[in-house]
Scaffold this motif. Sequence first.
Motif, PDB file in Angstrom:
ATOM      1  N   GLU A 105       0.815  -1.207   0.000  1.00  0.00           N
ATOM      2  CA  GLU A 105       0.000   0.000   0.000  1.00  0.00           C
ATOM      3  C   GLU A 105       0.858   1.270   0.000  1.00  0.00           C
ATOM      4  O   GLU A 105       0.588   2.211  -0.743  1.00  0.00           O
ATOM      5  CB  GLU A 105      -0.960  -0.021   1.188  1.00  0.00           C
ATOM      6  N   TYR A 106       1.898   1.325   0.798  1.00  0.00           N
ATOM      7  CA  TYR A 106       2.758   2.510   0.892  1.00  0.00           C
ATOM      8  C   TYR A 106       3.526   2.739  -0.418  1.00  0.00           C
ATOM      9  O   TYR A 106       3.504   3.862  -0.950  1.00  0.00           O
ATOM     10  CB  TYR A 106       3.692   2.349   2.089  1.00  0.00           C
ATOM     11  N   PRO A 107       4.179   1.729  -0.972  1.00  0.00           N
ATOM     12  CA  PRO A 107       4.834   1.959  -2.267  1.00  0.00           C
ATOM     13  C   PRO A 107       3.843   2.377  -3.359  1.00  0.00           C
ATOM     14  O   PRO A 107       4.159   3.251  -4.186  1.00  0.00           O
ATOM     15  CB  PRO A 107       5.477   0.612  -2.607  1.00  0.00           C
ATOM     16  N   ALA A 108       2.654   1.791  -3.354  1.00  0.00           N
ATOM     17  CA  ALA A 108       1.654   2.160  -4.364  1.00  0.00           C
ATOM     18  C   ALA A 108       1.253   3.628  -4.216  1.00  0.00           C
ATOM     19  O   ALA A 108       1.118   4.352  -5.206  1.00  0.00           O
ATOM     20  CB  ALA A 108       0.427   1.260  -4.259  1.00  0.00           C
ATOM     21  N   PHE A 109       1.093   4.076  -2.971  1.00  0.00           N
ATOM     22  CA  PHE A 109       0.740   5.468  -2.736  1.00  0.00           C
ATOM     23  C   PHE A 109       1.843   6.411  -3.213  1.00  0.00           C
ATOM     24  O   PHE A 109       1.559   7.445  -3.827  1.00  0.00           O
ATOM     25  CB  PHE A 109       0.443   5.704  -1.248  1.00  0.00           C
ATOM     26  N   LEU A 110       3.096   6.064  -2.952  1.00  0.00           N
ATOM     27  CA  LEU A 110       4.204   6.908  -3.416  1.00  0.00           C
ATOM     28  C   LEU A 110       4.256   6.960  -4.936  1.00  0.00           C
ATOM     29  O   LEU A 110       4.554   8.013  -5.518  1.00  0.00           O
ATOM     30  CB  LEU A 110       5.531   6.414  -2.860  1.00  0.00           C
ATOM     31  N   ILE A 111       3.964   5.850  -5.587  1.00  0.00           N
ATOM     32  CA  ILE A 111       3.946   5.824  -7.053  1.00  0.00           C
ATOM     33  C   ILE A 111       2.851   6.740  -7.585  1.00  0.00           C
ATOM     34  O   ILE A 111       3.091   7.583  -8.457  1.00  0.00           O
ATOM     35  CB  ILE A 111       3.772   4.384  -7.578  1.00  0.00           C
ATOM     36  N   VAL A 112       1.637   6.594  -7.066  1.00  0.00           N
ATOM     37  CA  VAL A 112       0.505   7.384  -7.549  1.00  0.00           C
ATOM     38  C   VAL A 112       0.720   8.870  -7.260  1.00  0.00           C
ATOM     39  O   VAL A 112       0.481   9.728  -8.121  1.00  0.00           O
ATOM     40  CB  VAL A 112      -0.821   6.879  -6.932  1.00  0.00           C
ATOM     41  N   THR A 113       1.210   9.193  -6.072  1.00  0.00           N
ATOM     42  CA  THR A 113       1.443  10.590  -5.719  1.00  0.00           C
ATOM     43  C   THR A 113       2.561  11.197  -6.562  1.00  0.00           C
ATOM     44  O   THR A 113       2.480  12.352  -6.986  1.00  0.00           O
ATOM     45  CB  THR A 113       1.770  10.713  -4.217  1.00  0.00           C
ATOM     46  N   SER A 114       3.603  10.428  -6.818  1.00  0.00           N
ATOM     47  CA  SER A 114       4.685  10.911  -7.678  1.00  0.00           C
ATOM     48  C   SER A 114       4.169  11.163  -9.093  1.00  0.00           C
ATOM     49  O   SER A 114       4.518  12.169  -9.729  1.00  0.00           O
ATOM     50  CB  SER A 114       5.839   9.898  -7.705  1.00  0.00           C
ATOM     51  N   PHE A 115       3.331  10.263  -9.593  1.00  0.00           N
ATOM     52  CA  PHE A 115       2.757  10.440 -10.930  1.00  0.00           C
ATOM     53  C   PHE A 115       1.847  11.667 -10.959  1.00  0.00           C
ATOM     54  O   PHE A 115       1.876  12.444 -11.918  1.00  0.00           O
ATOM     55  CB  PHE A 115       2.001   9.175 -11.359  1.00  0.00           C
ATOM     56  N   ALA A 116       1.068  11.867  -9.889  1.00  0.00           N
ATOM     57  CA  ALA A 116       0.185  13.037  -9.819  1.00  0.00           C
ATOM     58  C   ALA A 116       0.998  14.328  -9.846  1.00  0.00           C
ATOM     59  O   ALA A 116       0.644  15.274 -10.556  1.00  0.00           O
ATOM     60  CB  ALA A 116      -0.681  12.977  -8.565  1.00  0.00           C
ATOM     61  N   LEU A 117       2.093  14.375  -9.096  1.00  0.00           N
ATOM     62  CA  LEU A 117       2.934  15.575  -9.099  1.00  0.00           C
ATOM     63  C   LEU A 117       3.512  15.811 -10.491  1.00  0.00           C
ATOM     64  O   LEU A 117       3.573  16.952 -10.957  1.00  0.00           O
ATOM     65  CB  LEU A 117       4.060  15.470  -8.068  1.00  0.00           C
ATOM     66  N   TRP A 118       3.898  14.742 -11.166  1.00  0.00           N
ATOM     67  CA  TRP A 118       4.414  14.880 -12.522  1.00  0.00           C
ATOM     68  C   TRP A 118       3.352  15.503 -13.441  1.00  0.00           C
ATOM     69  O   TRP A 118       3.648  16.385 -14.250  1.00  0.00           O
ATOM     70  CB  TRP A 118       4.852  13.521 -13.065  1.00  0.00           C
ATOM     71  N   LEU A 119       2.107  15.081 -13.269  1.00  0.00           N
ATOM     72  CA  LEU A 119       1.036  15.596 -14.119  1.00  0.00           C
ATOM     73  C   LEU A 119       0.690  17.053 -13.833  1.00  0.00           C
ATOM     74  O   LEU A 119       0.419  17.820 -14.758  1.00  0.00           O
ATOM     75  CB  LEU A 119      -0.230  14.747 -13.949  1.00  0.00           C
ATOM     76  N   ILE A 120       0.685  17.435 -12.549  1.00  0.00           N
ATOM     77  CA  ILE A 120       0.175  18.769 -12.212  1.00  0.00           C
ATOM     78  C   ILE A 120       1.247  19.842 -12.120  1.00  0.00           C
ATOM     79  O   ILE A 120       0.934  21.018 -12.158  1.00  0.00           O
ATOM     80  CB  ILE A 120      -0.670  18.744 -10.924  1.00  0.00           C
ATOM     81  N   GLY A 121       2.495  19.455 -11.985  1.00  0.00           N
ATOM     82  CA  GLY A 121       3.556  20.462 -11.986  1.00  0.00           C
ATOM     83  C   GLY A 121       4.171  20.681 -10.628  1.00  0.00           C
ATOM     84  O   GLY A 121       3.859  20.010  -9.656  1.00  0.00           O
ATOM     85  N   ASP A 122       5.054  21.662 -10.569  1.00  0.00           N
ATOM     86  CA  ASP A 122       5.870  21.903  -9.385  1.00  0.00           C
ATOM     87  C   ASP A 122       5.168  22.698  -8.294  1.00  0.00           C
ATOM     88  O   ASP A 122       5.560  22.657  -7.144  1.00  0.00           O
ATOM     89  CB  ASP A 122       7.151  22.624  -9.787  1.00  0.00           C
ATOM     90  N   GLY A 123       4.166  23.478  -8.634  1.00  0.00           N
ATOM     91  CA  GLY A 123       3.455  24.273  -7.644  1.00  0.00           C
ATOM     92  C   GLY A 123       4.203  25.531  -7.253  1.00  0.00           C
ATOM     93  O   GLY A 123       5.212  25.908  -7.852  1.00  0.00           O
ATOM     94  N   ALA A 124       3.706  26.162  -6.206  1.00  0.00           N
ATOM     95  CA  ALA A 124       4.279  27.419  -5.720  1.00  0.00           C
ATOM     96  C   ALA A 124       5.636  27.180  -5.064  1.00  0.00           C
ATOM     97  O   ALA A 124       5.918  26.077  -4.584  1.00  0.00           O
ATOM     98  CB  ALA A 124       3.320  28.062  -4.719  1.00  0.00           C
ATOM     99  N   PHE A 125       6.439  28.220  -5.041  1.00  0.00           N
ATOM    100  CA  PHE A 125       7.725  28.250  -4.338  1.00  0.00           C
ATOM    101  C   PHE A 125       8.765  27.273  -4.883  1.00  0.00           C
ATOM    102  O   PHE A 125       9.714  26.940  -4.186  1.00  0.00           O
ATOM    103  CB  PHE A 125       7.546  28.020  -2.834  1.00  0.00           C
ATOM    104  N   ALA A 126       8.610  26.814  -6.098  1.00  0.00           N
ATOM    105  CA  ALA A 126       9.603  25.916  -6.704  1.00  0.00           C
ATOM    106  C   ALA A 126      10.841  26.729  -7.074  1.00  0.00           C
ATOM    107  O   ALA A 126      10.735  27.834  -7.613  1.00  0.00           O
ATOM    108  CB  ALA A 126       9.026  25.234  -7.938  1.00  0.00           C
ATOM    109  N   LEU A 127      12.010  26.185  -6.769  1.00  0.00           N
ATOM    110  CA  LEU A 127      13.254  26.891  -7.070  1.00  0.00           C
ATOM    111  C   LEU A 127      13.621  26.831  -8.547  1.00  0.00           C
ATOM    112  O   LEU A 127      14.113  27.798  -9.108  1.00  0.00           O
ATOM    113  CB  LEU A 127      14.402  26.317  -6.227  1.00  0.00           C
ATOM    114  N   ARG A 128      13.444  25.677  -9.164  1.00  0.00           N
ATOM    115  CA  ARG A 128      13.740  25.498 -10.591  1.00  0.00           C
ATOM    116  C   ARG A 128      12.605  24.678 -11.181  1.00  0.00           C
ATOM    117  O   ARG A 128      12.488  23.495 -10.907  1.00  0.00           O
ATOM    118  CB  ARG A 128      15.061  24.770 -10.815  1.00  0.00           C
TER     119      ARG A 128
END
Length: 141
Positions: A105-128
Amino acid sequence: MIDTRSAPYGVFLLRVALGAMWISHALLKYVVFTIPGFAGYLGSLGLPTALAWPVFLAELIGGILIISGVYARHVALLLIPVMAGAMSAHIPNGWLFSTTGGGWEYPAFLIVTSFALWLIGDGAFALRSRPLFFAGRPARA
């Protein structure tokens, strides 16, 4: 409907939480299991023990880059195969990560959350920040 005024800050919170989870996953290997212990575990799975340090460093450095917003979306995408490998080792243990040997469950959550971040972008306060596939312009918060 996405609230474009607050969405970048929501992505920032997701990015910090995700980066912290990657760092904690790396530190678990270093502090609790130790790198030699993790290498032994990899060997017990039939994987090269020499992967212990690269996996640890990828998770640790990747988590730091995600939190700081240094090409966070791309780093998150690049970390997915690392966690997919971890998940494949835990699938026989069942769903819950608290079970003996740890579930998936934990690895699956990290995979899905990482993929979601890839889709939506870096968000506020990103350095690069870079847009998807380094094309176009990044959205500004």
